[in-house]
Design an enzyme around this catalytic site. Structure first.
Site, PDB file in Angstrom:
ATOM      1  N   HIS A 161       0.810  -1.223   0.000  1.00  0.00           N
ATOM      2  CA  HIS A 161       0.000   0.000   0.000  1.00  0.00           C
ATOM      3  C   HIS A 161       0.838   1.265   0.000  1.00  0.00           C
ATOM      4  O   HIS A 161       0.293   2.357  -0.114  1.00  0.00           O
ATOM      5  CB  HIS A 161      -1.011  -0.004   1.162  1.00  0.00           C
ATOM      6  CG  HIS A 161      -0.429   0.009   2.538  1.00  0.00           C
ATOM      7  ND1 HIS A 161      -0.349  -1.115   3.325  1.00  0.00           N
ATOM      8  CD2 HIS A 161       0.084   1.012   3.288  1.00  0.00           C
ATOM      9  CE1 HIS A 161       0.175  -0.812   4.500  1.00  0.00           C
ATOM     10  NE2 HIS A 161       0.465   0.479   4.493  1.00  0.00           N
TER      11      HIS A 161
ATOM     12  N   SER B 299       4.573   1.542   8.184  1.00  0.00           N
ATOM     13  CA  SER B 299       4.237   0.582   7.125  1.00  0.00           C
ATOM     14  C   SER B 299       5.459   0.295   6.263  1.00  0.00           C
ATOM     15  O   SER B 299       6.156   1.207   5.820  1.00  0.00           O
ATOM     16  CB  SER B 299       3.124   1.138   6.245  1.00  0.00           C
ATOM     17  OG  SER B 299       1.897   1.139   6.916  1.00  0.00           O
TER      18      SER B 299
END
Length: 313
Positions: free
Chosen positions: A131, A256
């Site tokens: 992502h 992330s």
């Protein structure tokens, strides 16, 4: 897309993709999704099977960039992202980002603002979350020309970028993420415009089919609440699945793509030294174990093969 992937997307991105009927509950492991490498320049490439269960990393020569301080002005993280501190915050600041393994971990920026974390697995190959490279809400790649990568960045240093900065020439992910949007396949690759890994070194990785519960887990990354500095957290693997690992390492938006790894003994099979077992991606959501622990994509045979393949591109 499976039901639990849809639940994850709703929790993390705040959107609902469709109204579904109540699913039939099954305890069986879901079937694998056929995956191939997809690239930001429009190619679909079959991942070459290696059969290798892992590989050692490299230490690098440690040479820092000499000269004036890096004065790039980096803005705050632009997107609201999922984060979870589980109980007492156990994160500690990395005091020296020119030491290993900190110098193998990268701050990623997008359009001049903090974005994600990545880690090197080769001289110019960075791994991060899917992502962080492909937007499933729009079905498009983020723009490589807008990305800048800084290994071992530390805004508290006189020169915060001891290894300078690298541009990005190519983004990579798998159809498991770009087409099926499953968080079990939410990992990506970044091909850099410089070979900074010869200075910093890079991580090795390994996998095994047995559970990893109890294995010590360490995470280094760039949380958005800590002013462009690198932080580490430690825990152990709490739940092992075929494609995901769960842990109580504390993370925040910006983490992330950060590595979840262990330091394995010299001579350990498949990988010795700093060895990655998961790509961190998510905080808490949904039901157990997602509701209790942070988690990321587990390095299994398919992920290992992808790392080898992407490093060779």
């Amino acid at each position: 897309m499976r039901v639990r992937a849809k639940t994850m997307l709703t929790a993390v991105f705040g959107v609902s993709l469709a109204i579904w009927a109540a699913p039939v509950v099954s305890t069986a492991e879901p079937p694998p999704i056929p995956t191939a490498t997809v690239t930001s320049d429009g190619r679909i490439l079959e991942i070459v099977a290696t059969g290798a269960a892992g590989t050692d990393g490299a230490l690098g020569d440690g040479a820092v960039v000499e000269g004036p301080a890096n004065n790039d002005q980096i803005g705050p993280l632009a997107l609201g992202t999922n984060h979870t501190i589980i109980g007492k915050d156990n994160r500690t600041k990395v005091a020296d980002t020119t030491s290993n393994p900190a110098r193998m971990v990268a701050l990623m920026t997008y359009a001049g603002s903090q974005w994600c974390t990545g880690f090197l697995v080769g001289p110019e190959t960075l791994i991060t979350s899917g992502h962080c490279v492909f937007n499933i809400a729009t079905g498009t790649w983020y723009d490589p020309a807008q990305m800048t990568v800084y290994l071992g960045y530390d805004s508290s240093r006189p020169n915060p970028a001891p290894y300078g900065s690298c541009g990005v020439r190519l983004l990579l992910s798998t159809t498991g993420w770009t087409t099926y949007h499953s968080d079990e396949y939410d990992y990506g690759g970044v091909k850099l415009t410089c070979y900074v890994g010869y200075q910093t070194g890079w991580f090795g990785w390994w996998h095994q089919s047995a559970g990893l519960n109890g294995t010590q887990s360490r995470n280094h990354g760039y949380p958005s609440d800590k002013a462009l500095t690198q932080w580490r957290s430690t825990d152990r693997i709490r739940v092992s699945e075929a494609r995901r690992l769960y842990y109580a390492n504390d993370t925040y938006g910006g983490n992330s793509g950060s590595p979840v790894f262990a330091k394995r003994a010299s001579g350990a099979s498949q990988c010795a030294g700093w060895c990655v077992m998961s790509v961190h991606g998510y905080g808490l959501y949904g039901s157990y174990p997602n509701s209790s622990f942070n988690h990321g994509v587990r390095v299994n045979q398919e992920v290992s093969d992808a790392f080898f393949y992407w490093r060779a591109l």
